[in-house]
Design a protein around this motif. Structure first.
Motif, short mmCIF file in Angstrom:
data_model
loop_
_atom_site.label_atom_id
_atom_site.label_comp_id
_atom_site.label_asym_id
_atom_site.label_seq_id
_atom_site.Cartn_x
_atom_site.Cartn_y
_atom_site.Cartn_z
N ALA A 7 0.81 -1.22 0.00
CA ALA A 7 0.00 0.00 0.00
C ALA A 7 0.85 1.27 0.00
O ALA A 7 0.60 2.20 0.77
CB ALA A 7 -0.96 0.00 1.19
N GLY A 8 1.87 1.30 -0.87
CA GLY A 8 2.68 2.49 -1.03
C GLY A 8 3.70 2.73 0.05
O GLY A 8 4.24 3.84 0.16
N ASP A 9 4.01 1.70 0.85
CA ASP A 9 4.94 1.87 1.95
C ASP A 9 5.89 0.67 2.00
O ASP A 9 5.50 -0.45 1.63
CB ASP A 9 4.17 1.97 3.27
CG ASP A 9 5.02 2.47 4.43
OD1 ASP A 9 6.17 2.90 4.19
OD2 ASP A 9 4.53 2.45 5.57
N ILE A 10 7.12 0.88 2.43
CA ILE A 10 8.04 -0.23 2.69
C ILE A 10 7.79 -0.70 4.11
O ILE A 10 7.96 0.07 5.07
CB ILE A 10 9.51 0.20 2.50
CG1 ILE A 10 9.78 0.52 1.03
CG2 ILE A 10 10.46 -0.89 2.99
CD1 ILE A 10 11.17 1.04 0.75
N ILE A 11 7.39 -1.97 4.25
CA ILE A 11 7.03 -2.46 5.59
C ILE A 11 8.11 -3.39 6.18
O ILE A 11 8.08 -3.66 7.38
CB ILE A 11 5.65 -3.14 5.57
CG1 ILE A 11 5.56 -4.23 4.48
CG2 ILE A 11 4.56 -2.10 5.35
CD1 ILE A 11 5.95 -5.57 4.91
N PHE A 24 13.84 -14.12 4.05
CA PHE A 24 13.33 -15.46 3.79
C PHE A 24 13.25 -16.31 5.06
O PHE A 24 12.33 -17.12 5.21
CB PHE A 24 14.19 -16.17 2.74
CG PHE A 24 13.69 -15.99 1.34
CD1 PHE A 24 12.69 -16.79 0.83
CD2 PHE A 24 14.21 -15.00 0.53
CE1 PHE A 24 12.21 -16.62 -0.46
CE2 PHE A 24 13.75 -14.82 -0.77
CZ PHE A 24 12.75 -15.64 -1.26
N PHE A 25 14.21 -16.15 5.95
CA PHE A 25 14.31 -17.07 7.08
C PHE A 25 14.13 -16.43 8.45
O PHE A 25 14.20 -17.12 9.47
CB PHE A 25 15.66 -17.81 7.02
CG PHE A 25 15.88 -18.51 5.71
CD1 PHE A 25 14.91 -19.35 5.17
CD2 PHE A 25 17.07 -18.34 5.01
CE1 PHE A 25 15.11 -20.00 3.96
CE2 PHE A 25 17.27 -18.98 3.80
CZ PHE A 25 16.29 -19.81 3.28
N ASN A 26 13.90 -15.10 8.46
CA ASN A 26 13.66 -14.45 9.76
C ASN A 26 12.73 -13.25 9.60
O ASN A 26 12.89 -12.24 10.27
CB ASN A 26 15.00 -14.00 10.37
CG ASN A 26 14.85 -13.65 11.84
OD1 ASN A 26 14.03 -14.22 12.57
ND2 ASN A 26 15.64 -12.69 12.31
N ALA A 27 11.76 -13.38 8.70
CA ALA A 27 10.81 -12.29 8.46
C ALA A 27 10.03 -11.97 9.73
O ALA A 27 9.74 -12.86 10.53
CB ALA A 27 9.85 -12.67 7.33
N LYS A 28 9.68 -10.70 9.88
CA LYS A 28 9.01 -10.27 11.11
C LYS A 28 7.63 -9.66 10.88
O LYS A 28 6.82 -9.62 11.80
CB LYS A 28 9.89 -9.24 11.84
CG LYS A 28 11.23 -9.80 12.33
CD LYS A 28 11.04 -10.93 13.33
CE LYS A 28 12.37 -11.43 13.87
NZ LYS A 28 12.18 -12.58 14.80
N HIS A 29 7.36 -9.16 9.69
CA HIS A 29 6.06 -8.53 9.44
C HIS A 29 5.06 -9.58 8.95
O HIS A 29 5.39 -10.41 8.10
CB HIS A 29 6.19 -7.42 8.39
CG HIS A 29 5.04 -6.47 8.38
ND1 HIS A 29 3.78 -6.82 7.92
CD2 HIS A 29 4.93 -5.18 8.78
CE1 HIS A 29 2.97 -5.79 8.03
NE2 HIS A 29 3.63 -4.78 8.55
N PRO A 30 3.83 -9.58 9.48
CA PRO A 30 2.83 -10.56 9.05
C PRO A 30 2.56 -10.56 7.55
O PRO A 30 2.22 -11.59 6.97
CB PRO A 30 1.58 -10.15 9.83
CG PRO A 30 2.12 -9.52 11.07
CD PRO A 30 3.36 -8.78 10.63
N TYR A 31 2.72 -9.39 6.90
CA TYR A 31 2.53 -9.37 5.44
C TYR A 31 3.63 -10.16 4.74
O TYR A 31 3.37 -10.88 3.77
CB TYR A 31 2.49 -7.93 4.93
CG TYR A 31 2.35 -7.85 3.42
CD1 TYR A 31 1.20 -8.31 2.78
CD2 TYR A 31 3.37 -7.31 2.64
CE1 TYR A 31 1.07 -8.24 1.41
CE2 TYR A 31 3.24 -7.24 1.26
CZ TYR A 31 2.09 -7.70 0.65
OH TYR A 31 1.96 -7.64 -0.72
#
Length: 354
Positions: free
Chosen positions: A238-242, A251-258
């Motif tokens: 949605a127009g933002d870097i999250i 790939f192996f330690n993502a933190k944002h639910p998206y």
């Protein structure tokens, strides 16, 4: 995969960028206060759903926004130039092609069907490298060889319709290289190609990045496409870097639910006989002001504050940041989906060679 350090120099810096479009008397905010550093010699992938703002962000670097689009605030710094202050085509000619080049996703519409392949590349060589006649012809043949075209003298005289989709994409890459850019933006460069050819084109781009000392930016909706070619990944929504981090971190330690949802959508993580994962709901309406975390209405892990206040970037490591309230020290401890936990664990073991 090369590990990035703070010692690398910035080649381009985006600060607090807001881009809007006027549509039938209404205003759409396509880029919502983005800041991003691009490092010299790196390969950055910008990933997100269609409509997340990936292409708009990159087009702003080349002055290719549609006529109804404009930069409302922020800076884009390159070589001591603030590109947001460029107003004329003459200004952009100093950047477009010779400093920042682009490989588009549809090679058939990018090429002139009435001109031979060789002449289309040669025109760029003459314009941007100041070579003439024989020297321009020799340089064009060299570029054709560099992008993996065989029998180059014969191919020089042929037209786009005589080439396959994969070969046309190689020609578009050669045209971009003919301008001698420092930054190469690859906008969905493999979308129209089958899986086998996709791998060949990505491997070619990786090879050319090293040979020509390019800084490359990949725009894609598919995390799997850039897994082996990107040094860093920036996830847009949605127009933002999250979330942003080195490839192995995302790939192996993502933190944002998206980001969890994007990785869960990879076909490789599907189970035989079961329906593939899909993200429920739809992205927000960018004509309206967004309060809180834009992903909150689709996020099964959303907190009450997600609907009220936009989260800041929380630091995970020196190179990894995520914009989610789940990283706040006061937030409840939430684990990724079970399928992802085993995937993350397997990936971390592989990364450490165990």
């Amino acid at each position: 995969m090369r590990i990035l350090t703070q010692a690398l120099s910035h080649i381009l810096t985006i600060q607090n960028l807001v881009i809007k479009f006027s549509l039938r008397g209404r205003v759409l905010t396509a880029i919502r206060n983005i800041s991003l550093d691009l490092y010299k010699g790196e390969s950055l992938a910008i990933v997100g759903e269609s409509g997340s703002g990936k292409s708009v962000l990159m087009k702003s670097i080349m002055g290719l926004l549609d006529k109804n689009g404009y930069i409302d605030q922020g800076q884009i710094m390159y070589n001591n130039w603030d590109l947001t202050q460029f107003n004329t085509e003459r200004d952009w000619l100093a950047i477009r092609g010779k400093e920042v080049g682009m490989v588009t996703q549809d090679p058939m519409t990018s090429l002139n069907p009435l001109k031979t392949i060789g002449k289309q590349i040669e025109e760029c060589v003459i314009l941007h490298q100041s070579l003439k006649s024989k020297a321009a012809y020799i340089e064009t043949l060299k570029l054709l060889k560099d992008v993996g075209i065989h029998d180059v003298e014969k191919r020089f005289r042929q037209y786009p319709h005589e080439f396959s989709g994969g070969m046309r994409q190689r020609i578009v890459i050669a045209i971009a290289l003919a301008c001698k850019p420092k930054i190469l933006i690859c906008d969905e460069p493999t979308t129209a190609l089958d899986v086998t050819i996709q791998a060949q084109i990505l491997q070619l781009l990786k090879h050319l990045q090293q040979k020509y000392e390019l800084t490359t930016v990949y725009i894609t909706h598919d995390l799997g496409v850039v897994a082996k070619v990107a040094d860093r990944i920036a996830v847009m929504y949605a127009g933002d870097i999250i979330e942003i981090g080195e490839t192995h971190e995302i790939f192996f330690n993502a933190k944002h639910p998206y980001t969890w949802a994007l990785i869960s959508s990879l076909p490789q993580l599907g189970s035989k006989g079961e329906q593939l994962y899909s993200i429920k709901g739809t992205p927000p309406n960018l004509f309206q002001d967004i309060k809180g975390d834009a992903f909150a209405p689709r996020n099964p892990y959303a907190l009450k504050i997600d609907f009220v206040e936009r989260p800041p970037f929380f630091q995970v490591s020196d190179t990894h940041y995520a914009r989610t309230w789940l990283l706040d020290p006061l937030a409840p401890k939430v684990q990724p989906p079970e399928a992802l936990q085993s995937f993350f664990e397997e990936g971390r073991r592989y990364a450490h060679g165990s």
